[in-house]
Design an enzyme around this catalytic site. Structure first.
Site, PDB file in Angstrom:
ATOM      1  N   ARG A 148       0.427  -0.931   0.100  1.00 35.48           N
ATOM      2  CA  ARG A 148      -0.167  -0.352  -0.129  1.00 35.48           C
ATOM      3  C   ARG A 148       0.943   1.102  -0.050  1.00 35.48           C
ATOM      4  O   ARG A 148       2.291   1.354   0.266  1.00 35.48           O
ATOM      5  CB  ARG A 148      -0.742  -0.141   1.282  1.00 35.48           C
ATOM      6  CG  ARG A 148      -1.843  -0.996   0.907  1.00 35.48           C
ATOM      7  CD  ARG A 148      -3.050  -0.643   2.837  1.00 35.48           C
ATOM      8  NE  ARG A 148      -3.790  -2.568   2.645  1.00 35.48           N
ATOM      9  CZ  ARG A 148      -2.790  -3.103   3.453  1.00 35.48           C
ATOM     10  NH1 ARG A 148      -2.400  -3.109   4.017  1.00 35.48           N
ATOM     11  NH2 ARG A 148      -4.235  -3.895   3.537  1.00 35.48           N
ATOM     12  N   LYS A 172      -2.537  -2.025   8.115  1.00 34.12           N
ATOM     13  CA  LYS A 172      -3.509  -1.244   8.963  1.00 34.12           C
ATOM     14  C   LYS A 172      -3.078  -1.616  10.367  1.00 34.12           C
ATOM     15  O   LYS A 172      -2.843  -2.997  10.732  1.00 34.12           O
ATOM     16  CB  LYS A 172      -4.739  -1.522   8.166  1.00 34.12           C
ATOM     17  CG  LYS A 172      -4.702  -1.418   6.692  1.00 34.12           C
ATOM     18  CD  LYS A 172      -6.048  -1.111   6.176  1.00 34.12           C
ATOM     19  CE  LYS A 172      -6.144  -0.827   4.385  1.00 34.12           C
ATOM     20  NZ  LYS A 172      -8.048  -0.656   4.363  1.00 34.12           N
ATOM     21  N   HIS A 244      -2.087   1.872  -6.102  1.00 35.72           N
ATOM     22  CA  HIS A 244      -3.065   1.140  -6.114  1.00 35.72           C
ATOM     23  C   HIS A 244      -3.181   0.053  -6.967  1.00 35.72           C
ATOM     24  O   HIS A 244      -2.877  -1.079  -6.072  1.00 35.72           O
ATOM     25  CB  HIS A 244      -4.239   1.296  -4.773  1.00 35.72           C
ATOM     26  CG  HIS A 244      -4.271   0.487  -3.494  1.00 35.72           C
ATOM     27  ND1 HIS A 244      -3.379   0.227  -2.522  1.00 35.72           N
ATOM     28  CD2 HIS A 244      -5.737  -0.770  -3.675  1.00 35.72           C
ATOM     29  CE1 HIS A 244      -4.610  -0.153  -1.751  1.00 35.72           C
ATOM     30  NE2 HIS A 244      -5.178  -1.200  -2.640  1.00 35.72           N
ATOM     31  N   ARG A 247      -0.535  -2.243  -7.196  1.00 34.93           N
ATOM     32  CA  ARG A 247       0.124  -3.188  -6.134  1.00 34.93           C
ATOM     33  C   ARG A 247      -1.323  -4.499  -6.369  1.00 34.93           C
ATOM     34  O   ARG A 247      -1.348  -5.851  -6.241  1.00 34.93           O
ATOM     35  CB  ARG A 247      -1.107  -3.624  -4.825  1.00 34.93           C
ATOM     36  CG  ARG A 247      -1.863  -3.828  -3.064  1.00 34.93           C
ATOM     37  CD  ARG A 247      -1.998  -3.012  -2.318  1.00 34.93           C
ATOM     38  NE  ARG A 247      -2.643  -3.489  -1.271  1.00 34.93           N
ATOM     39  CZ  ARG A 247      -2.621  -4.261   0.035  1.00 34.93           C
ATOM     40  NH1 ARG A 247      -1.249  -4.406  -0.294  1.00 34.93           N
ATOM     41  NH2 ARG A 247      -3.718  -4.800   0.600  1.00 34.93           N
ATOM     42  N   HIS A 270      -4.165  -9.088   4.055  1.00 38.82           N
ATOM     43  CA  HIS A 270      -5.175  -8.956   4.593  1.00 38.82           C
ATOM     44  C   HIS A 270      -5.812  -9.678   5.502  1.00 38.82           C
ATOM     45  O   HIS A 270      -5.234 -11.377   5.617  1.00 38.82           O
ATOM     46  CB  HIS A 270      -6.338  -9.368   3.378  1.00 38.82           C
ATOM     47  CG  HIS A 270      -5.778  -8.897   2.223  1.00 38.82           C
ATOM     48  ND1 HIS A 270      -6.328  -9.377   0.463  1.00 38.82           N
ATOM     49  CD2 HIS A 270      -6.000  -7.828   1.249  1.00 38.82           C
ATOM     50  CE1 HIS A 270      -6.470  -8.080  -0.343  1.00 38.82           C
ATOM     51  NE2 HIS A 270      -5.682  -6.815   0.855  1.00 38.82           N
ATOM     52  N   TYR A 279      -9.450 -10.734  -6.134  1.00 36.12           N
ATOM     53  CA  TYR A 279      -8.195 -11.020  -7.670  1.00 36.12           C
ATOM     54  C   TYR A 279      -8.813 -11.954  -8.278  1.00 36.12           C
ATOM     55  O   TYR A 279      -7.755 -12.406  -9.146  1.00 36.12           O
ATOM     56  CB  TYR A 279      -7.510 -11.424  -7.308  1.00 36.12           C
ATOM     57  CG  TYR A 279      -6.748 -10.073  -6.275  1.00 36.12           C
ATOM     58  CD1 TYR A 279      -5.885  -8.122  -7.098  1.00 36.12           C
ATOM     59  CD2 TYR A 279      -6.441  -9.716  -4.981  1.00 36.12           C
ATOM     60  CE1 TYR A 279      -6.402  -7.161  -6.704  1.00 36.12           C
ATOM     61  CE2 TYR A 279      -6.125  -8.537  -4.578  1.00 36.12           C
ATOM     62  CZ  TYR A 279      -5.899  -7.790  -5.008  1.00 36.12           C
ATOM     63  OH  TYR A 279      -5.613  -6.380  -4.415  1.00 36.12           O
TER      64      TYR A 279
END
Length: 298
Positions: A148, A172, A244, A247, A270, A279
């Site tokens: 990110r 995150k 992004h 990514r 994730h 994806y």
């Protein structure tokens, strides 16, 4: 409890208890500010503890006229989280958002770049300028490690474990993970470190950050966006790309080449595999190749 106090307390909760990033917290508070602005505009004098479903529903109805369904769904989700927090803190016994449904939106497929497009963007970098080597290392790292933009700008020298072929990434909620890094990626980072970064006058509080501007300070998110936008314009790319996009391309290309979805999930950081499953939009041609290669009845 007034709205100002409630938002300050909620901000502290998101920061300390939830461990969210500054950008995520700012987004939540911005959406809540839209509700308070609406109340002020319509002279509705009601506290966060007293506000009822009818008032919130009218706000959602009015704001839906000016924003798209995806933004509307985000605001509804954010408000639900805020009122759940008030319940958790015993300020309320009910959530006025419980009966308010989010608009139906399809899952947005991420834009991706082909390897040729990525190569063209990198080839367009002017390596005669000092920032050229830095920008090449940035794009190689975005694509090579699937970071990110916030993870990239916070990457530190002390996070580089090149002997083990890994980098440590802070994602995150300040959650850390180790992401493998290729020899090609290491090569361009080392060129930047040794030939460019070593000659900068680095500011005291920025000495450990990997990617710096010409003044020896940590790069901003906006600067990374600008670098990529300018390169896209330079090669005449019509796609609307951002950091992004690299990514997304990282994950899609790994999947197309047979990588395990769980491994991609770990590298992207994730929490849920369902986030990574976006994806799985690989094209039909690739799926035919997978079937012909792996099915016993080929």
């Amino acid at each position: 409890m007034n709205w100002g106090q409630a938002l300050r307390d909620y901000e502290s909760y998101l920061k300390i208890e939830r461990g969210l990033s500054e950008n995520s917290i700012a987004s939540y508070l911005l959406d809540l500010q839209k509700l308070t602005d609406y109340l002020n505009q319509h002279e509705i004098n009601v506290s966060p503890v007293q506000i009822e479903q009818e008032t919130v529903q009218k706000f959602i109805y009015d704001i839906a006229k000016t924003i798209n369904p995806r933004s509307q769904a985000r605001i509804i989700s954010g408000l639900k989280g805020f009122f759940n927090y008030l319940i958790f803190e015993d300020y309320r016994t009910d959530n006025p958002m419980d009966l308010i449904e989010s608009p139906k939106i399809g899952r947005k497929l991420p834009d991706t770049l082909s390897t040729d497009e990525i190569n063209a963007l990198i080839a367009a970098i002017d390596l005669s300028k000092p920032e050229g080597e830095r920008n090449r290392a940035i794009l190689e790292t975005l694509y090579g490690c699937g970071l990110r933009v916030s993870e990239l700008i916070h990457l530190k020298l002390s996070d580089l474990y090149f002997d083990e072929d890994f980098i440590k990434v802070t994602g995150k909620g300040n959650k850390q993970r180790f992401v493998p890094i290729s020899s090609v990626n290491k090569k361009y980072i080392n060129i930047y470190r040794n030939e460019i970064r070593n000659h900068l006058q680095i500011q005291k509080d920025h000495k450990d950050y990997l990617f710096l501007n010409r003044r020896g300070k940590q790069l901003t998110r906006a600067m990374i966006f600008t670098i990529i936008k300018q390169l896209a314009i330079k090669i005449g790319m019509e796609k609307n790309i951002s950091p992004h996009t690299f990514r997304h391309s990282f994950a899609t290309h790994l999947l197309e080449n047979g990588a395990d979805l769980r491994a991609i999930q770990q590298m992207l950081g994730h929490e849920s595999i369902t986030t990574t499953e976006v994806y799985m939009h690989v094209n039909r041609v690739h799926l035919v190749k997978v079937l012909s290669k792996f099915h016993p009845r080929k």
